[in-house]
Design an enzyme around this catalytic site. Structure first.
Site, PDB file in Angstrom:
ATOM      1  N   SER A  28       0.845  -1.193   0.000  1.00 17.19           N
ATOM      2  CA  SER A  28       0.000   0.000   0.000  1.00 17.19           C
ATOM      3  C   SER A  28       0.881   1.244   0.000  1.00 17.19           C
ATOM      4  O   SER A  28       2.066   1.180   0.355  1.00 17.19           O
ATOM      5  CB  SER A  28      -0.932  -0.010   1.215  1.00 17.19           C
ATOM      6  OG  SER A  28      -0.212  -0.291   2.393  1.00 17.19           O
TER       7      SER A  28
ATOM      8  N   GLU B  41       0.923   5.499   0.924  1.00 24.08           N
ATOM      9  CA  GLU B  41       0.241   6.547   1.695  1.00 24.08           C
ATOM     10  C   GLU B  41       0.476   7.926   1.091  1.00 24.08           C
ATOM     11  O   GLU B  41       1.589   8.262   0.699  1.00 24.08           O
ATOM     12  CB  GLU B  41       0.778   6.501   3.130  1.00 24.08           C
ATOM     13  CG  GLU B  41       0.179   7.559   4.037  1.00 24.08           C
ATOM     14  CD  GLU B  41       0.608   7.389   5.482  1.00 24.08           C
ATOM     15  OE1 GLU B  41       0.536   6.264   6.007  1.00 24.08           O
ATOM     16  OE2 GLU B  41       1.032   8.392   6.073  1.00 24.08           O
TER      17      GLU B  41
ATOM     18  N   ASP C 292      -2.629  13.012  17.102  1.00 23.83           N
ATOM     19  CA  ASP C 292      -1.965  13.905  18.064  1.00 23.83           C
ATOM     20  C   ASP C 292      -2.614  15.263  17.966  1.00 23.83           C
ATOM     21  O   ASP C 292      -2.817  15.775  16.869  1.00 23.83           O
ATOM     22  CB  ASP C 292      -0.477  14.061  17.711  1.00 23.83           C
ATOM     23  CG  ASP C 292       0.289  12.786  17.978  1.00 23.83           C
ATOM     24  OD1 ASP C 292       0.113  12.216  19.068  1.00 23.83           O
ATOM     25  OD2 ASP C 292       1.050  12.361  17.086  1.00 23.83           O
TER      26      ASP C 292
ATOM     27  N   PHE D 228      11.197  14.599  11.649  1.00 24.92           N
ATOM     28  CA  PHE D 228      10.062  13.652  11.780  1.00 24.92           C
ATOM     29  C   PHE D 228      10.402  12.547  12.770  1.00 24.92           C
ATOM     30  O   PHE D 228       9.588  12.159  13.591  1.00 24.92           O
ATOM     31  CB  PHE D 228       9.812  12.937  10.454  1.00 24.92           C
ATOM     32  CG  PHE D 228       8.936  13.679   9.496  1.00 24.92           C
ATOM     33  CD1 PHE D 228       8.483  14.951   9.748  1.00 24.92           C
ATOM     34  CD2 PHE D 228       8.567  13.055   8.303  1.00 24.92           C
ATOM     35  CE1 PHE D 228       7.688  15.610   8.838  1.00 24.92           C
ATOM     36  CE2 PHE D 228       7.768  13.708   7.384  1.00 24.92           C
ATOM     37  CZ  PHE D 228       7.338  14.982   7.659  1.00 24.92           C
TER      38      PHE D 228
ATOM     39  N   HIS E  26       4.110  -0.978   3.444  1.00 27.07           N
ATOM     40  CA  HIS E  26       3.299   0.243   3.317  1.00 27.07           C
ATOM     41  C   HIS E  26       4.276   1.407   3.181  1.00 27.07           C
ATOM     42  O   HIS E  26       5.054   1.679   4.094  1.00 27.07           O
ATOM     43  CB  HIS E  26       2.434   0.412   4.581  1.00 27.07           C
ATOM     44  CG  HIS E  26       1.640   1.689   4.628  1.00 27.07           C
ATOM     45  ND1 HIS E  26       0.407   1.819   4.029  1.00 27.07           N
ATOM     46  CD2 HIS E  26       1.894   2.897   5.204  1.00 27.07           C
ATOM     47  CE1 HIS E  26      -0.074   3.046   4.240  1.00 27.07           C
ATOM     48  NE2 HIS E  26       0.824   3.718   4.954  1.00 27.07           N
TER      49      HIS E  26
HETATM   50  P1  FAD Z   1      -2.992   4.848  20.489  1.00 27.12           P
HETATM   51  O1  FAD Z   1      -2.976   3.444  20.050  1.00 27.12           O
HETATM   52  O2  FAD Z   1      -4.221   5.347  21.190  1.00 27.12           O
HETATM   53  O3  FAD Z   1      -1.708   5.050  21.434  1.00 27.12           O
HETATM   54  C1  FAD Z   1      -1.283   6.354  21.812  1.00 27.12           C
HETATM   55  C2  FAD Z   1      -0.534   6.290  23.142  1.00 27.12           C
HETATM   56  O4  FAD Z   1      -1.449   6.032  24.195  1.00 27.12           O
HETATM   57  C3  FAD Z   1       0.528   5.197  23.248  1.00 27.12           C
HETATM   58  O5  FAD Z   1       1.589   5.697  24.015  1.00 27.12           O
HETATM   59  C4  FAD Z   1      -0.186   4.060  23.948  1.00 27.12           C
HETATM   60  O6  FAD Z   1       0.708   3.237  24.693  1.00 27.12           O
HETATM   61  C5  FAD Z   1      -1.150   4.820  24.872  1.00 27.12           C
HETATM   62  N1  FAD Z   1      -2.439   4.117  25.033  1.00 27.12           N
HETATM   63  C6  FAD Z   1      -3.174   3.542  24.053  1.00 27.12           C
HETATM   64  N2  FAD Z   1      -4.313   3.029  24.525  1.00 27.12           N
HETATM   65  C7  FAD Z   1      -4.310   3.281  25.851  1.00 27.12           C
HETATM   66  C8  FAD Z   1      -5.233   2.996  26.892  1.00 27.12           C
HETATM   67  N3  FAD Z   1      -6.396   2.356  26.641  1.00 27.12           N
HETATM   68  N4  FAD Z   1      -4.909   3.409  28.157  1.00 27.12           N
HETATM   69  C9  FAD Z   1      -3.754   4.073  28.406  1.00 27.12           C
HETATM   70  N5  FAD Z   1      -2.833   4.358  27.449  1.00 27.12           N
HETATM   71  C10 FAD Z   1      -3.120   3.983  26.198  1.00 27.12           C
HETATM   72  N6  FAD Z   1      -1.442  10.949  12.848  1.00 27.12           N
HETATM   73  C11 FAD Z   1      -2.333  11.820  12.327  1.00 27.12           C
HETATM   74  O7  FAD Z   1      -2.623  12.851  12.956  1.00 27.12           O
HETATM   75  N7  FAD Z   1      -2.935  11.580  11.109  1.00 27.12           N
HETATM   76  C12 FAD Z   1      -2.691  10.468  10.390  1.00 27.12           C
HETATM   77  O8  FAD Z   1      -3.238  10.284   9.314  1.00 27.12           O
HETATM   78  C13 FAD Z   1      -1.760   9.510  10.914  1.00 27.12           C
HETATM   79  N8  FAD Z   1      -1.495   8.352  10.268  1.00 27.12           N
HETATM   80  C14 FAD Z   1      -0.653   7.422  10.830  1.00 27.12           C
HETATM   81  C15 FAD Z   1      -0.466   6.191  10.190  1.00 27.12           C
HETATM   82  C16 FAD Z   1       0.366   5.240  10.737  1.00 27.12           C
HETATM   83  C17 FAD Z   1       0.536   3.915  10.032  1.00 27.12           C
HETATM   84  C18 FAD Z   1       1.069   5.508  11.939  1.00 27.12           C
HETATM   85  C19 FAD Z   1       2.013   4.496  12.521  1.00 27.12           C
HETATM   86  C20 FAD Z   1       0.874   6.722  12.605  1.00 27.12           C
HETATM   87  C21 FAD Z   1       0.006   7.688  12.066  1.00 27.12           C
HETATM   88  N9  FAD Z   1      -0.241   8.899  12.699  1.00 27.12           N
HETATM   89  C22 FAD Z   1      -1.143   9.809  12.169  1.00 27.12           C
HETATM   90  C23 FAD Z   1       0.434   9.228  13.964  1.00 27.12           C
HETATM   91  C24 FAD Z   1      -0.413   8.798  15.183  1.00 27.12           C
HETATM   92  O9  FAD Z   1      -1.613   9.518  15.206  1.00 27.12           O
HETATM   93  C25 FAD Z   1       0.410   9.090  16.437  1.00 27.12           C
HETATM   94  O10 FAD Z   1       1.486   8.190  16.524  1.00 27.12           O
HETATM   95  C26 FAD Z   1      -0.386   9.125  17.727  1.00 27.12           C
HETATM   96  O11 FAD Z   1       0.471   9.668  18.741  1.00 27.12           O
HETATM   97  C27 FAD Z   1      -0.846   7.772  18.232  1.00 27.12           C
HETATM   98  O12 FAD Z   1      -1.879   7.259  17.507  1.00 27.12           O
HETATM   99  P2  FAD Z   1      -2.329   5.730  17.767  1.00 27.12           P
HETATM  100  O13 FAD Z   1      -3.527   5.492  16.975  1.00 27.12           O
HETATM  101  O14 FAD Z   1      -1.185   4.825  17.620  1.00 27.12           O
HETATM  102  O15 FAD Z   1      -2.720   5.874  19.333  1.00 27.12           O
END
Ligand code: FAD
Length: 280
Positions: free
Chosen positions: A11, A13, A104, A211, A261
């Site tokens: 894929s 991005e 974020d 980054f 990806h």
């Molecule tokens: P989560 O899985 O929620 O984790 C975030 C943090 O919280 C981690 O430290 C985790 O350990 C902690 N955590 C998770 N769940 C819990 C819980 N239930 N209780 C307590 N702590 C918890 N960002 C953007 O803004 N736009 C995008 O389009 C984008 N695309 C991305 C695509 C990929 C493939 C990747 C790897 C990252 C992308 N990001 C994007 C960045 C991402 O949004 C950030 O890394 C963000 O800080 C974490 O998102 P996450 O979904 O991994 O969060």
């Protein structure tokens, strides 16, 4: 140019372009990469919904071109009603894959949202739409930068997989060992969905360092030191990047990665250069 095995998960991005020229450029990049027959193109979503409409337009354009589009959807600062509306719009356009993220918050922005973490978004998507969407979530072989420690980060990661994810796309990395360790840990924990490595081609080292510091991706010392020597010599940076990233991708595929990806940064050249070097 080869068509990869259909079983492989390849894929690409994109980010939603901000200008008319950016839209035209992306159409060309999209055409160049569509010839590789990817599983899907994904489109990022600005933190706090800042690119909501542009993400949507880009996704619809891709979907209409006949290749699957997977919108990223971040839940931080969103309400359930916002997310429901976005999901329904995508469903109406035949979108069936989604990359579900926490996202974020831009600095200075406070969250007034109804979701705290990605696992809550995955649960919500499943509750609202059943099995309509194939859900991809983010994985961090080198540990999420805000995590207190690696064990808790992995437990949190597993929580969102258990909430109903179908596949994982990892943060980019240059240490293949980190990916293999993470994949093996997933396997030992009973996670049996594909863990697709995220690949960042190298084209500009100042941007890459910035980054990587933000997202917690380690640039090994030997790579940093080599890139620093090139200064403004773009051709040397590109050649070094192509070599390093090709070797990384080849090692990953040779050792069982289910696909790749590519974070294309809306450029086809660096991704195509690596792709053409790979032996499938
Ligand atoms: P989560 O899985 O929620 O984790 C975030 C943090 O919280 C981690 O430290 C985790 O350990 C902690 N955590 C998770 N769940 C819990 C819980 N239930 N209780 C307590 N702590 C918890 N960002 C953007 O803004 N736009 C995008 O389009 C984008 N695309 C991305 C695509 C990929 C493939 C990747 C790897 C990252 C992308 N990001 C994007 C960045 C991402 O949004 C950030 O890394 C963000 O800080 C974490 O998102 P996450 O979904 O991994 O969060």
């Amino acid at each position: 140019m080869t068509n990869k095995n259909k079983a492989d998960l390849f894929s690409f991005e994109f980010y939603p372009p901000k200008t008319e020229q950016g839209v035209v450029n992306l159409q060309k990049v999209h055409r160049d990469l569509a010839r590789l027959n990817p599983d899907f193109f994904s489109v990022t979503f600005g933190a706090g919904g800042s690119t909501r409409d542009k993400t949507y337009d880009t996704v619809v354009n891709i979907q209409q071109s006949g290749v699957s589009a997977a919108p990223h959807l971040s839940c931080v600062a969103s309400t359930k009603e916002n997310i429901r509306e976005i999901l329904n719009n995508y469903r109406e356009h035949g979108v069936s894959k989604i990359v579900a993220l926490r996202g974020d918050l831009p600095s200075g922005m406070m969250s007034a949202g109804e979701f705290r973490f990605a696992n809550e978004l995955v649960e919500f998507i499943r509750a609202e739409t059943g099995n309509h969407f194939q859900i991809h979530v983010a994985g961090y072989p080198e540990v999420h930068p805000q995590a207190d420690n690696a064990v808790e980060d992995f437990n949190n990661f597993k929580r969102k997989v258990d909430a109903g994810a179908d596949a994982v796309i990892t943060q980019y990395f240059y240490n293949a060992e980190a990916y293999f360790y993470f994949r093996d840990k997933c396997e030992k924990s009973g996670i049996d969905i594909p863990i697709v490595p995220g690949i960042m081609p190298i084209t500009n080292y100042a941007q890459l360092f910035r980054f990587s510091d933000m997202c917690g991706a380690d640039i090994p010392r030997w790579m940093r030191k080599t890139l620093e020597c090139f200064g403004d010599d773009k051709a040397s940076i590109m050649a070094f990047g192509e070599d390093v990233v090709t070797k990384l991708c080849q090692e990953l595929l040779d050792n069982g990665a289910p696909g790749l990806h590519f974070y294309t940064m809306n450029q086809s050249g660096p991704t195509l250069a690596v792709w053409d070097n790979l032996q499938f």
